[in-house]
Design a protein around this motif. Structure first.
Motif, PDB file in Angstrom:
ATOM      1  N   PHE A 133       0.837  -1.202   0.000  1.00 32.39           N
ATOM      2  CA  PHE A 133       0.000   0.000   0.000  1.00 32.39           C
ATOM      3  C   PHE A 133       0.868   1.246   0.000  1.00 32.39           C
ATOM      4  O   PHE A 133       2.037   1.209   0.407  1.00 32.39           O
ATOM      5  CB  PHE A 133      -1.031  -0.012   1.134  1.00 32.39           C
ATOM      6  N   ASP A 134       0.291   2.345  -0.477  1.00 31.93           N
ATOM      7  CA  ASP A 134       1.063   3.562  -0.729  1.00 31.93           C
ATOM      8  C   ASP A 134       1.854   4.001   0.505  1.00 31.93           C
ATOM      9  O   ASP A 134       3.014   4.391   0.418  1.00 31.93           O
ATOM     10  CB  ASP A 134       0.139   4.723  -1.157  1.00 31.93           C
ATOM     11  N   GLU A 135       1.199   3.930   1.685  1.00 35.69           N
ATOM     12  CA  GLU A 135       1.842   4.420   2.908  1.00 35.69           C
ATOM     13  C   GLU A 135       3.048   3.555   3.289  1.00 35.69           C
ATOM     14  O   GLU A 135       3.972   4.028   3.947  1.00 35.69           O
ATOM     15  CB  GLU A 135       0.835   4.426   4.070  1.00 35.69           C
ATOM     16  N   LEU A 136       3.024   2.289   2.899  1.00 37.62           N
ATOM     17  CA  LEU A 136       4.097   1.364   3.288  1.00 37.62           C
ATOM     18  C   LEU A 136       5.308   1.487   2.364  1.00 37.62           C
ATOM     19  O   LEU A 136       6.445   1.424   2.813  1.00 37.62           O
ATOM     20  CB  LEU A 136       3.560  -0.083   3.248  1.00 37.62           C
ATOM     21  N   GLU A 137       5.067   1.673   1.072  1.00 36.39           N
ATOM     22  CA  GLU A 137       6.173   1.659   0.113  1.00 36.39           C
ATOM     23  C   GLU A 137       6.045   2.783  -0.912  1.00 36.39           C
ATOM     24  O   GLU A 137       6.167   2.550  -2.118  1.00 36.39           O
ATOM     25  CB  GLU A 137       6.208   0.309  -0.621  1.00 36.39           C
ATOM     26  N   ALA A 138       5.832   3.993  -0.415  1.00 41.84           N
ATOM     27  CA  ALA A 138       5.598   5.129  -1.306  1.00 41.84           C
ATOM     28  C   ALA A 138       6.735   5.273  -2.328  1.00 41.84           C
ATOM     29  O   ALA A 138       6.501   5.391  -3.533  1.00 41.84           O
ATOM     30  CB  ALA A 138       5.454   6.405  -0.487  1.00 41.84           C
ATOM     31  N   GLU A 139       7.957   5.245  -1.831  1.00 44.64           N
ATOM     32  CA  GLU A 139       9.115   5.466  -2.701  1.00 44.64           C
ATOM     33  C   GLU A 139       9.239   4.336  -3.735  1.00 44.64           C
ATOM     34  O   GLU A 139       9.398   4.587  -4.931  1.00 44.64           O
ATOM     35  CB  GLU A 139      10.359   5.509  -1.811  1.00 44.64           C
ATOM     36  N   ILE A 141       0.769  -0.178  -8.948  1.00 46.98           N
ATOM     37  CA  ILE A 141      -0.454   0.228  -8.254  1.00 46.98           C
ATOM     38  C   ILE A 141      -0.603  -0.565  -6.960  1.00 46.98           C
ATOM     39  O   ILE A 141      -0.784  -1.787  -6.986  1.00 46.98           O
ATOM     40  CB  ILE A 141      -1.700  -0.034  -9.152  1.00 46.98           C
ATOM     41  N   GLY A 142      -0.522   0.112  -5.830  1.00 41.55           N
ATOM     42  CA  GLY A 142      -0.677  -0.544  -4.524  1.00 41.55           C
ATOM     43  C   GLY A 142      -2.148  -0.830  -4.258  1.00 41.55           C
ATOM     44  O   GLY A 142      -2.964   0.083  -4.221  1.00 41.55           O
ATOM     45  N   ALA A 172      -5.758   1.816   4.530  1.00 42.06           N
ATOM     46  CA  ALA A 172      -5.515   1.765   3.083  1.00 42.06           C
ATOM     47  C   ALA A 172      -6.632   1.038   2.343  1.00 42.06           C
ATOM     48  O   ALA A 172      -7.007   1.419   1.236  1.00 42.06           O
ATOM     49  CB  ALA A 172      -4.169   1.077   2.808  1.00 42.06           C
ATOM     50  N   VAL A 173      -7.182  -0.023   2.947  1.00 44.30           N
ATOM     51  CA  VAL A 173      -8.187  -0.813   2.219  1.00 44.30           C
ATOM     52  C   VAL A 173      -9.623  -0.405   2.534  1.00 44.30           C
ATOM     53  O   VAL A 173     -10.561  -0.848   1.863  1.00 44.30           O
ATOM     54  CB  VAL A 173      -8.017  -2.339   2.446  1.00 44.30           C
ATOM     55  N   LYS A 174      -9.787   0.420   3.575  1.00 41.21           N
ATOM     56  CA  LYS A 174     -11.156   0.864   3.874  1.00 41.21           C
ATOM     57  C   LYS A 174     -11.639   1.826   2.789  1.00 41.21           C
ATOM     58  O   LYS A 174     -10.828   2.417   2.075  1.00 41.21           O
ATOM     59  CB  LYS A 174     -11.185   1.569   5.233  1.00 41.21           C
ATOM     60  N   GLU A 175     -12.948   2.000   2.716  1.00 42.70           N
ATOM     61  CA  GLU A 175     -13.564   2.919   1.752  1.00 42.70           C
ATOM     62  C   GLU A 175     -12.832   4.264   1.773  1.00 42.70           C
ATOM     63  O   GLU A 175     -12.674   4.867   2.838  1.00 42.70           O
ATOM     64  CB  GLU A 175     -15.038   3.099   2.166  1.00 42.70           C
ATOM     65  N   GLY A 176     -12.348   4.715   0.656  1.00 40.92           N
ATOM     66  CA  GLY A 176     -11.665   6.009   0.570  1.00 40.92           C
ATOM     67  C   GLY A 176     -10.180   5.940   0.875  1.00 40.92           C
ATOM     68  O   GLY A 176      -9.451   6.924   0.706  1.00 40.92           O
ATOM     69  N   GLY A 177      -9.682   4.774   1.330  1.00 43.77           N
ATOM     70  CA  GLY A 177      -8.246   4.619   1.592  1.00 43.77           C
ATOM     71  C   GLY A 177      -7.461   4.501   0.290  1.00 43.77           C
ATOM     72  O   GLY A 177      -8.046   4.315  -0.791  1.00 43.77           O
ATOM     73  N   SER A 178      -6.127   4.565   0.383  1.00 46.54           N
ATOM     74  CA  SER A 178      -5.308   4.627  -0.838  1.00 46.54           C
ATOM     75  C   SER A 178      -5.514   3.392  -1.731  1.00 46.54           C
ATOM     76  O   SER A 178      -5.712   3.518  -2.943  1.00 46.54           O
ATOM     77  CB  SER A 178      -3.827   4.781  -0.477  1.00 46.54           C
ATOM     78  N   SER A 179      -5.488   2.198  -1.135  1.00 48.45           N
ATOM     79  CA  SER A 179      -5.622   0.981  -1.956  1.00 48.45           C
ATOM     80  C   SER A 179      -7.023   0.854  -2.516  1.00 48.45           C
ATOM     81  O   SER A 179      -7.212   0.382  -3.645  1.00 48.45           O
ATOM     82  CB  SER A 179      -5.282  -0.261  -1.127  1.00 48.45           C
ATOM     83  N   ASP A 180      -8.005   1.263  -1.728  1.00 53.68           N
ATOM     84  CA  ASP A 180      -9.401   1.211  -2.195  1.00 53.68           C
ATOM     85  C   ASP A 180      -9.556   2.117  -3.424  1.00 53.68           C
ATOM     86  O   ASP A 180     -10.100   1.702  -4.458  1.00 53.68           O
ATOM     87  CB  ASP A 180     -10.305   1.662  -1.040  1.00 53.68           C
ATOM     88  N   LYS A 181      -9.021   3.326  -3.323  1.00 52.50           N
ATOM     89  CA  LYS A 181      -9.139   4.269  -4.459  1.00 52.50           C
ATOM     90  C   LYS A 181      -8.370   3.744  -5.668  1.00 52.50           C
ATOM     91  O   LYS A 181      -8.844   3.803  -6.803  1.00 52.50           O
ATOM     92  CB  LYS A 181      -8.569   5.635  -4.060  1.00 52.50           C
ATOM     93  N   ASN A 182      -7.159   3.231  -5.407  1.00 58.03           N
ATOM     94  CA  ASN A 182      -6.346   2.714  -6.517  1.00 58.03           C
ATOM     95  C   ASN A 182      -7.063   1.585  -7.248  1.00 58.03           C
ATOM     96  O   ASN A 182      -7.061   1.515  -8.478  1.00 58.03           O
ATOM     97  CB  ASN A 182      -5.008   2.176  -5.996  1.00 58.03           C
TER      98      ASN A 182
END
Ligand code: UDP
Length: 482
Positions: free
Chosen positions: A222-228, A239-240, A460-470
């Motif tokens: 997920f984006d927060e874990l491996e942004a770089e 895509i995370g 990240a996986v909840k509604e509106g989180g980074s992975s959900d949006k991705n």
């Protein structure tokens, strides 16, 4: 408009089935219809998957396919090349049949998603005009390392891997970490017994660069874990969409969804399943050491004895998964010994802890009694521990595990790495030292980080989180493509 229709195909190894099945379920949750394709041998051993799953009106169904001569799975000592070529032949035919019947029924597939070692399946779908996208089931950082290895950095990496006496480090574009010999994927080492896997990775990376119209790769992170790391390869779109773990421990949309449901080893746990949780529930919070080396790895007898001695000398309660030999599908062995009993002091051990052949790991990790996970750092185990906030003793052996262990210790600061001796054995003293660090009073920082990663993983996986949006934008994009 019709719901988008996806086909998801997995290689029949536990570490691939678990994330890809979760991915398929997630696709159904966000409104896609999904056909999950896998060999019959794996499907028939799965616990909960005989019926189609329906979520929010969209449906997930299973398309198991028979592999001639292997409907009981691949057996130890068999011809792996023959097995793989039969899987390819029968799997390609299944993909063709599904694509054709989808077109004939007016319900065509808009995308084919597949996991590692199935490059041929991605090609088969692409030849039928279906965009195929790799679901990468290791960290984005490992993807980057492979990418750079196949794109100009092989000599530099090989140089680092060959320097056993005077260690050097490899730096790679876009990544701030520097990688030592043990921190790079082991298949890149020409001396590694499993380096024959490397050409298969190469073929996969060539295909991702060539065939994928959007050059997208789905990554179980997920984006927060491996942004770089998700941005390090500029000409691919990583895509995370993770962590791909059951809903009860991630988005919490379905509290009853607790186990992966795809456990091909589960039969061996069934009669002990309930007692594991009764036993864990009777233990105080964060006091139990959980030990497991995943679904493939076999440790040598010597290594097992050292772990046993380390656990006994540490003296705290433990739950240790020791898989039964007959259940092994395709294994990595640290050595060739084939003794029936891998630990000699079993009686003594069972006075202190519990030994089981398999367990529902995600449920175990999320039990409050668990204080630490001694893990081989398979990527699923690593993510599951992070998402449960459990600090780790990182005990990597091969493949991506050394890189994962580095990330656990240096980047996410939620564990310590064991140091093997000159014979590549991690002795009992070292195991005890690491357990004391992770379970001891000084572990405040790791516990704090555990809480942080657990929150971020769920977010990240909840509604509106980074992975959900991705995931939602990926589905929308693929739907537009058709
Ligand atoms: N697993 C499990 N019970 C066990 C051991 C493993 O459910 O007793 C699951 C674990 O939760 C994970 C998968 O098996 O999802 C192992 O994948 P991983 O990537 O950690 O390692 P591999 O088996 O591929 O080496």
């Amino acid at each position: 408009m019709d719901r988008p229709r996806f086909m998801v195909m997995t290689y029949p190894a536990q570490g691939q089935i678990n994330p890809s099945l979760q991915f398929a379920k997630r696709l159904a949750t966000v409104g896609a219809d999904v056909t999950f394709v896998l060999p019959l041998s794996a499907y028939s051993r799965m616990s909960k998957c005989s019926e189609p799953v329906t979520q929010n009106g969209s449906a997930m169904s299973f398309a198991p396919f028979s592999i001639d001569g292997y409907d009981d799975g691949f057996k130890r000592g068999g011809d792996m090349n023959h097995y793989r070529s039969e899987m390819r032949r029968c799997g390609s035919q299944t993909i063709t049949d599904l694509v054709v019947s989808g077109q004939n029924d007016g319900r065509p597939y808009c995308c084919f998603v597949y996991t590692l070692l199935l490059t041929w399946a991605g090609s088969a779908a692409a030849e039928l005009g279906i965009p195929s996208v790799l679901l990468w089931i290791q960290p984005a950082t490992v993807f980057d390392v492979y990418y750079f290895f196949f794109n100009g950095y092989a000599d530099i990496i090989k140089e680092t891997m060959s320097k056993r006496q005077s260690p050097t480090k490899t730096t790679l574009p876009g990544l701030s970490l520097e990688f030592g010999r043990r921190e790079l994927p082991s298949f890149m080492d020409v001396e590694d017994a499993y380096s024959f896997f490397l050409p298969q990775f190469e073929e996969q990376f060539e295909m991702v660069s060539k065939q994928n119209h959007q050059r997208s790769v789905l990554v179980n992170t997920f984006d927060e874990l491996e942004a770089e790391a998700l941005r390090a390869v500029s000409d691919l779109n990583l895509i995370g969409i993770g962590p791909l773990i059951p809903s009860a421990f991630s988005d919490e949309n379905d509290p009853s969804d607790k186990s992966f449901g795809g456990d091909i080893f589960r039969g061996s746990e069934d009669n002990k399943g309930t007692s594991i949780f009764q036993w864990l529930n009777s233990k105080p919070k964060t006091t139990v050491v959980y030990v497991s080396f995943g679904s493939i790895l076999d440790l040598s007898k010597q290594q097992m004895e050292e772990i046993a001695k380390g656990l006994l000398s540490f003296g705290r309660t433990f739950l240790w998964v020791i898989r039964e030999k007959s259940e092994k599908v395709e294994n990595h062995k640290d050595c060739d010994d084939d003794n029936d009993e891998l630990v000699s002091c079993r009686e003594e051990l069972e006075k202190l802890g519990m030994i089981v052949p398999w367990c529902s790991q995600m449920e175990v990790l999320s039990n409050e009694s668990i204080g630490c996970f001694v893990t081989h750092c398979g990527w699923n185990s690593t993510l599951e521990s992070l998402a449960s906030g459990v600090p780790m003793v990182a005990f990597p052996r091969w493949s991506d595990q050394g890189t994962n262990a580095k990330l656990i210790e240096e980047e996410w600061k939620i564990g310590v790495r064991v140091k093997p001796n000159e014979d590549e054995i991690v002795d009992s003293e070292e195991i005890r030292r690491c357990l004391e660090l992770v379970m001891g009073k000084e572990n405040e920082e790791m516990r704090r980080n555990g809480k942080k990663w657990k929150e971020l993983a769920k977010g990240a996986v909840k509604e509106g989180g980074s992975s959900d949006k991705n995931l939602k934008s990926f589905v929308a994009e693929m739907n537009n493509y058709i």
